[in-house]
Design a protein around this motif. Structure first.
Motif, mmCIF file in Angstrom:
data_model
loop_
_atom_site.group_PDB
_atom_site.id
_atom_site.type_symbol
_atom_site.label_atom_id
_atom_site.label_comp_id
_atom_site.label_asym_id
_atom_site.label_seq_id
_atom_site.Cartn_x
_atom_site.Cartn_y
_atom_site.Cartn_z
ATOM 1 N N GLY A 76 0.798 -1.372 -0.146
ATOM 2 C CA GLY A 76 -0.155 -0.127 0.070
ATOM 3 C C GLY A 76 0.812 1.223 0.025
ATOM 4 N N LYS A 77 0.250 2.334 -0.072
ATOM 5 C CA LYS A 77 0.936 3.694 -0.098
ATOM 6 C C LYS A 77 0.005 4.694 0.897
ATOM 7 C CE LYS A 77 -1.698 6.775 -2.144
ATOM 8 N NZ LYS A 77 -2.890 6.468 -2.574
ATOM 9 N N ALA A 78 0.650 5.547 1.163
ATOM 10 C CA ALA A 78 -0.230 6.765 2.000
ATOM 11 C C ALA A 78 0.352 8.004 1.277
ATOM 12 C CB ALA A 78 -0.072 6.855 3.374
ATOM 13 N N ILE A 79 -0.463 9.299 1.299
ATOM 14 C CA ILE A 79 0.025 10.621 1.011
ATOM 15 C C ILE A 79 0.508 10.972 2.196
ATOM 16 C CG2 ILE A 79 -0.301 12.818 -0.023
ATOM 17 C CD1 ILE A 79 -2.261 11.482 -1.821
ATOM 18 N N LEU A 80 1.880 11.492 2.275
ATOM 19 C CA LEU A 80 2.151 12.243 3.643
ATOM 20 C C LEU A 80 2.033 13.667 3.723
ATOM 21 C CD1 LEU A 80 4.276 11.681 6.111
ATOM 22 C CD2 LEU A 80 6.155 12.622 4.634
ATOM 23 N N GLY A 104 0.293 16.912 0.932
ATOM 24 C CA GLY A 104 0.191 17.447 -0.468
ATOM 25 C C GLY A 104 -1.106 17.223 -1.000
ATOM 26 N N GLU A 105 -1.827 16.138 -0.325
ATOM 27 C CA GLU A 105 -3.150 15.946 -1.047
ATOM 28 C C GLU A 105 -3.826 17.188 -0.910
ATOM 29 O OE1 GLU A 105 -2.007 15.624 2.281
ATOM 30 O OE2 GLU A 105 -2.824 13.388 2.626
ATOM 31 N N HIS A 106 -4.777 17.191 -2.125
ATOM 32 C CA HIS A 106 -5.804 18.186 -2.756
ATOM 33 C C HIS A 106 -4.918 19.377 -3.418
ATOM 34 C CE1 HIS A 106 -9.436 16.843 -1.632
ATOM 35 N NE2 HIS A 106 -9.114 16.326 -0.416
ATOM 36 N N ALA A 107 -3.845 19.841 -2.697
ATOM 37 C CA ALA A 107 -2.936 20.713 -3.479
ATOM 38 C C ALA A 107 -2.476 20.326 -4.855
ATOM 39 C CB ALA A 107 -1.819 21.279 -2.548
ATOM 40 N N VAL A 108 -2.084 18.919 -4.587
ATOM 41 C CA VAL A 108 -1.334 18.217 -5.851
ATOM 42 C C VAL A 108 -2.339 18.544 -7.179
ATOM 43 C CG1 VAL A 108 -2.434 15.840 -5.604
ATOM 44 C CG2 VAL A 108 -0.085 16.210 -6.832
ATOM 45 N N VAL A 109 -3.564 18.591 -6.971
ATOM 46 C CA VAL A 109 -4.707 18.676 -8.066
ATOM 47 C C VAL A 109 -4.458 20.082 -8.791
ATOM 48 C CG1 VAL A 109 -7.136 18.943 -8.539
ATOM 49 C CG2 VAL A 109 -6.388 17.162 -6.700
ATOM 50 N N TYR A 110 -3.876 21.294 -8.022
ATOM 51 C CA TYR A 110 -3.503 22.534 -8.621
ATOM 52 C C TYR A 110 -2.302 22.593 -9.050
ATOM 53 C CZ TYR A 110 -8.387 22.814 -6.812
ATOM 54 O OH TYR A 110 -9.537 22.439 -6.956
ATOM 55 N N TYR A 123 -9.701 3.628 1.036
ATOM 56 C CA TYR A 123 -9.192 4.290 2.474
ATOM 57 C C TYR A 123 -7.958 5.097 1.916
ATOM 58 C CZ TYR A 123 -12.617 2.166 5.327
ATOM 59 O OH TYR A 123 -13.928 1.965 5.997
ATOM 60 N N GLY A 124 -7.917 5.540 0.638
ATOM 61 C CA GLY A 124 -6.787 6.222 0.124
ATOM 62 C C GLY A 124 -5.393 5.418 0.317
ATOM 63 N N LEU A 125 -5.184 4.154 0.412
ATOM 64 C CA LEU A 125 -4.111 3.244 0.788
ATOM 65 C C LEU A 125 -3.552 2.753 -0.284
ATOM 66 C CD1 LEU A 125 -5.119 2.266 4.463
ATOM 67 C CD2 LEU A 125 -3.655 4.147 3.645
ATOM 68 N N ASN A 155 -14.321 9.369 0.140
ATOM 69 C CA ASN A 155 -14.943 9.594 -1.372
ATOM 70 C C ASN A 155 -14.233 10.653 -1.769
ATOM 71 O OD1 ASN A 155 -16.152 9.975 -3.679
ATOM 72 N ND2 ASN A 155 -18.154 9.230 -2.952
ATOM 73 N N THR A 156 -12.975 10.290 -2.502
ATOM 74 C CA THR A 156 -12.177 11.104 -3.119
ATOM 75 C C THR A 156 -12.585 12.138 -4.081
ATOM 76 O OG1 THR A 156 -10.145 10.125 -2.712
ATOM 77 C CG2 THR A 156 -9.687 11.751 -4.267
ATOM 78 N N ARG A 157 -13.661 11.651 -4.767
ATOM 79 C CA ARG A 157 -14.161 12.341 -5.764
ATOM 80 C C ARG A 157 -15.114 13.586 -5.476
ATOM 81 N NH1 ARG A 157 -15.166 9.441 -11.285
ATOM 82 N NH2 ARG A 157 -14.269 7.710 -10.040
ATOM 83 N N THR A 200 -14.673 15.012 -2.302
ATOM 84 C CA THR A 200 -13.829 16.142 -1.651
ATOM 85 C C THR A 200 -13.128 16.883 -2.650
ATOM 86 O OG1 THR A 200 -12.131 14.420 -1.076
ATOM 87 C CG2 THR A 200 -13.809 14.901 0.685
ATOM 88 N N VAL A 201 -12.609 16.638 -3.493
ATOM 89 C CA VAL A 201 -11.836 17.081 -4.765
ATOM 90 C C VAL A 201 -12.796 18.079 -5.499
ATOM 91 C CG1 VAL A 201 -10.941 16.829 -7.118
ATOM 92 C CG2 VAL A 201 -9.978 15.297 -5.326
ATOM 93 N N GLN A 202 -14.166 17.738 -5.429
ATOM 94 C CA GLN A 202 -15.133 18.514 -6.088
ATOM 95 C C GLN A 202 -15.361 19.840 -5.229
ATOM 96 O OE1 GLN A 202 -16.188 19.000 -8.751
ATOM 97 N NE2 GLN A 202 -17.592 20.381 -8.496
ATOM 98 N N THR A 259 -4.917 11.715 5.705
ATOM 99 C CA THR A 259 -4.200 11.431 4.257
ATOM 100 C C THR A 259 -5.098 11.052 3.225
ATOM 101 O OG1 THR A 259 -2.323 9.877 3.396
ATOM 102 C CG2 THR A 259 -3.956 8.986 5.184
ATOM 103 N N GLY A 260 -4.795 11.115 2.242
ATOM 104 C CA GLY A 260 -5.721 11.027 1.231
ATOM 105 C C GLY A 260 -6.689 11.955 0.686
ATOM 106 N N GLY A 261 -7.897 11.570 0.432
ATOM 107 C CA GLY A 261 -9.107 12.647 -0.193
ATOM 108 C C GLY A 261 -9.594 13.054 1.036
ATOM 109 N N GLY A 262 -9.859 12.390 2.322
ATOM 110 C CA GLY A 262 -10.453 13.031 3.476
ATOM 111 C C GLY A 262 -11.992 12.594 3.200
#
Ligand code: PMV
Length: 310
Positions: A10-14, A16-22, A97-99, A184-186, A188-190, A267-270
């Motif tokens: 697995g992986k986790a975002i340490l 930068g999540e959400h900001a990476v979209v911009y 779970y963003g993992l 649900n990353t979709r 929260t990104v929206q 971590t991840g979308g939240g």
């Protein structure tokens, strides 16, 4: 060989999540103890998948593994196999779970198929095959999950660029814990997009997360974990300002900080999902895992990130 085996994790975002979209950077870390093992065999009839929640034709797999049949078809074509394959998967990674569950499963399956063929799988070919599978349920995957689910180093990632390995001079003791709700990353990104449009181009949480992520890379490369922890706490404050946290995540994060974790954030979308905690050492790592379970975390892991030993 008449059976091939492949592994990934697995992986986790340490940071930068959400900001990476911009267009800002993100840092992802491998979670070596969230393991996936795939085995593949040749068979007659339809290609077949067996995992904890599904057993049946590969073409009818629901949810996050719906793209696996395309990956398998591509490999059958490459090796000119006249057979079908049976794939079975054992995974420790909860989906949603963003993992990094879907990318890790795809990577493990690609490796199992190449093992079955007794062929070497290059990094490029692996990323390519994972992308074939990921495109079905994730639209435009960045490739960062595919790389981090097979490697041992943290990765630096900026949209549109190839990821960079971050060197890690001092082992990192982490605790990863899931809340009871999936993420649900979709959505929260929206939601963040709406907020960004209201803010216009001026500085806001997303810009501040960008700066915190740049500082985090330096902290990792210097082994300055008290500073990295402080940056994570600051980063979580900005994610909370973006409204992507939940009462349950807040409770788990407050518990970790109350017990003197160096840092803790979602971590991840939240909007549910998981938290990531930076511990001082192996002893505190175990303590924090216990406290978080008692505080209501559903699953808790204690990964140690050491980088590759090449
Ligand atoms: O929940 P995950 O691990 O897929 O992470 C989502 C990261 C976001 O920045 C929120 C979205 C994205 O596509 O980068």
């Amino acid at each position: 060989t008449n059976q091939g085996t492949g592994r990934a994790h697995g992986k986790a975002i340490l940071m930068g999540e959400h900001a990476v979209v911009y267009g800002f950077p993100a840092i992802a870390v491998p979670l070596p103890d969230l393991k996936v093992t795939a085995t593949a065999t040749l068979r007659e009839g339809d290609s077949w998948l067996a995992c904890s929640y599904y057993q049946g034709p590969l073409g009818d797999v629901p949810g996050e593994l719906a793209g696996l049949h395309l990956l398998v078809a591509e490999v059958l074509k490459r090796f000119r196999w006249q057979w079908s394959v049976g794939v079975s998967i054992e995974s420790d990674i909860p989906a949603g779970y963003g993992l990094g569950s879907s990318a890790a499963v795809a990577a493990a399956v690609a490796r199992a198929l190449y093992h079955l063929a007794d062929a070497a799988l290059s990094r490029e070919a692996l990323l390519d095959l994972v992308a074939i599978s990921e495109t079905v349920c994730h639209g435009a995957p960045s490739g960062v999950d595919a790389l981090v689910t097979t490697g041992l180093n943290p990765l630096w990632f900026v949209r549109g660029n190839s990821p960079e390995l971050i060197s890690i001079p001092v082992p990192m003791f982490l605790v990863v814990a899931t809340s009871s709700q999936s993420s649900n990353t979709r959505d929260t990104v929206q939601q963040v997009r709406v907020m960004q449009e209201r803010l216009g181009s001026g500085a806001g949480p997303v810009h501040r997360i960008g700066a915190l992520t740049v500082a985090s890379r330096t902290a990792i490369e210097r082994g300055d974990y008290p500073y990295l922890g402080a940056l994570m706490i600051e980063g979580h404050r900005e994610l909370a300002a973006l409204n992507v946290t939940t009462p349950e995540l807040e409770h788990l994060i407050a518990t970790a900080i109350h017990h003197h974790a160096l840092g803790a954030k979602l971590t991840g979308g939240g909007g549910g999902g998981s938290i990531i905690v930076l511990a001082q050492d192996a002893c505190q790592q175990r303590q924090l895992a216990d406290v978080l379970s008692t505080a209501g975390a559903v699953r808790v892991w204690t990964p140690v990130i050491q980088g590759a030993t090449s």
